[in-house]
Design a protein around this motif. Structure first.
Motif, short mmCIF file in Angstrom:
data_model
loop_
_atom_site.label_atom_id
_atom_site.label_comp_id
_atom_site.label_asym_id
_atom_site.label_seq_id
_atom_site.Cartn_x
_atom_site.Cartn_y
_atom_site.Cartn_z
N VAL A 190 6.40 10.43 -1.90
CA VAL A 190 5.58 9.36 -1.32
C VAL A 190 5.66 9.50 0.19
N MET A 191 4.51 9.42 0.87
CA MET A 191 4.51 9.59 2.32
C MET A 191 4.82 8.30 3.07
N GLU A 192 4.25 7.17 2.62
CA GLU A 192 4.41 5.93 3.38
C GLU A 192 4.19 4.73 2.47
N LEU A 193 4.90 3.64 2.79
CA LEU A 193 4.74 2.36 2.11
C LEU A 193 4.62 1.24 3.15
N SER A 194 3.74 0.29 2.89
CA SER A 194 3.63 -0.92 3.72
C SER A 194 3.57 -2.13 2.80
N PHE A 195 4.21 -3.23 3.22
CA PHE A 195 4.26 -4.44 2.42
C PHE A 195 3.75 -5.64 3.22
N THR A 225 0.85 -1.19 0.00
CA THR A 225 0.00 0.00 0.00
C THR A 225 0.88 1.24 0.00
N MET A 226 0.49 2.22 -0.82
CA MET A 226 1.19 3.49 -0.89
C MET A 226 0.24 4.61 -0.46
N TRP A 227 0.76 5.53 0.37
CA TRP A 227 0.00 6.71 0.77
C TRP A 227 0.63 7.95 0.14
N GLN A 228 -0.20 8.81 -0.42
CA GLN A 228 0.30 9.99 -1.10
C GLN A 228 0.34 11.21 -0.18
N ARG A 229 0.95 12.27 -0.66
CA ARG A 229 1.09 13.50 0.11
C ARG A 229 -0.21 14.31 0.07
N GLY A 230 -0.51 14.97 1.20
CA GLY A 230 -1.68 15.84 1.26
C GLY A 230 -2.84 15.27 2.04
#
Length: 395
Positions: A385-390, A285-290
């Motif tokens: 990119v703000m955050e990544l989880s695997f 999962t990727m979280w974007q800025r803002g």
């Protein structure tokens, strides 16, 4: 002037106007000679999947308007019409292969019907049942993977159910498709034996029979981010504004806890990091800025729009692509489809959950990850990119 005569004249005009208005609502057919047209002839039937095509010869009637076919079904009368400019019609939307009686009439401009002509049809296996018959269900990480074929490219919904906490069947996925073939996965379950039910629904609300299978989802867990580290290679994009890569797995989606490439980065550009071990990845999962601060950045500026994720166990030290395998093509979706600068509540809620992407089960186990950014929402000369989880399973 005699006022009584004036009043009577005015009243008479009102009555004439009123009568005209009433006549306007009768809507009787023009040129109704009261004579019914002759019936159609030379009727032939071609049975099709979930349908039947009926061809015929039209009667020689100068005021013929159309041909209508009527077929009694469980849900009422199914009707099909064809104009006088053709010699056949299609009746579709049947959900089974039972033999049925169809009655056809020739109809003229006066809505006079001919004598009925009756034929029998027997539609072939309907598309939604053909799709259900093609379904294959296999274990996948945290759930199952559904493969299907849809040779006629019929628009359908594939419904997936599984028992809930009290044992009641509960819908967990509705997959809309008109693709010739496809596959999708259902995730989020423990590695314990579980039943799954699959059926297909078409645009006429016909339902296929239900396939029930019992599978054991493959084990998956969220990877421990404390083991992640930057793996800087010669060709990687550099960091900008002090937004270093390690902030991309610090557990925060708020500024400035993200990774930002330096301005002037050309596209596509990429960067690399180490998961700290070899894993068979299932999803990320990727979280974007803002999302919290700087909300004007959401679906804008340097937030990735299209990118690729690559993996390797022993990447080339010179920064080339030797030893790398593409794991997935990815795209950030904006549910509302609104232009850049307009973000709806639906868009914001969707982004807050993070953009999740599945890694194919057949992908190789990897240790190193490379993100290749193709373009961004705002067309900026950088990406962030703000955050990544695997998720996956250690090897």
């Amino acid at each position: 002037m005699n006022t009584n005569k004036v009043f009577l004249g005015f009243l008479g005009m009102l009555m004439i106007v009123s009568a005209c208005k009433k006549d306007q609502h009768k809507m009787t057919p023009l040129d109704n000679d009261g004579a019914a047209p002759a019936a159609i002839s030379n009727v032939e039937v071609e049975n099709l999947p979930g349908a039947a095509r009926i061809s015929y010869t039209l009667p020689d009637d100068e005021d013929l308007l159309y041909v209508v076919a009527e077929c009694e079904t469980e849900n009422g009368i199914k009707e099909g019409k064809a104009s006088l400019f053709g010699n056949g019609l299609l009746l579709d939307g049947f959900g089974d292969t039972r033999e049925r009686k169809v009655t056809l009439y020739a109809v003229d401009r006066g809505e006079n019907k001919s004598e009925p002509v009756t034929v029998n049809i027997q539609p072939l296996t309907p598309p939604m049942q053909m799709i259900r018959n093609s379904v294959e269900v296999n274990e996948d990480f945290g759930g199952v993977k559904i493969n299907f074929k849809n040779e006629l490219e019929a628009p359908v919904v594939i419904n997936i159910l599984t028992p809930d906490s009290v044992g009641e069947w509960s819908e967990v996925e509705t997959w809309y498709t008109s693709q010739e073939e496809g596959a999708f996965s259902i995730r989020g379950f423990e590695a314990k034996k579980r039943k799954f039910a699959i059926y297909v629904r078409d645009q006429w609300e016909n339902l296929s029979d239900t396939l029930i299978v019992e599978k054991v989802p493959l084990f998956e867990e969220e990877l421990d981010k404390s083991n992640f580290s930057q793996y800087n290679l010669h060709s990687d994009a550099s960091a900008g504004y002090g937004w270093v890569m390690t902030r991309m797995w610090d557990g925060s989606v708020d500024e400035p806890n993200g990774f930002h490439t330096a301005p002037g980065s050309t596209f596509p550009h990429h960067y690399t990091f180490d998961l700290g071990g070899v894993y068979q990845l299932s999803r990320y999962t990727m979280w974007q800025r803002g999302l919290i601060s700087g909300t004007d950045f959401l679906y804008a500026h340097g937030n990735p729009r299209q990118w690729e994720i690559w993996g390797a166990t022993d990447p080339a030290s010179d920064g080339s692509w030797d030893g790398w395998t593409k794991l997935a093509d990815c795209e950030s979706i904006k549910p509302s489809g609104s232009p850049i600068g307009t973000v709806t509540n639906e868009d914001r809620e969707y982004a807050m959950r993070g953009h999740e992407f599945l890694i194919p089960l057949e992908a190789p186990a990897v240790r190193y990850i490379r993100l290749k950014i193709i373009n961004t929402w705002g067309g900026a000369s950088y990406s962030h990119v703000m955050e990544l989880s695997f998720w996956g399973a250690g090897q």
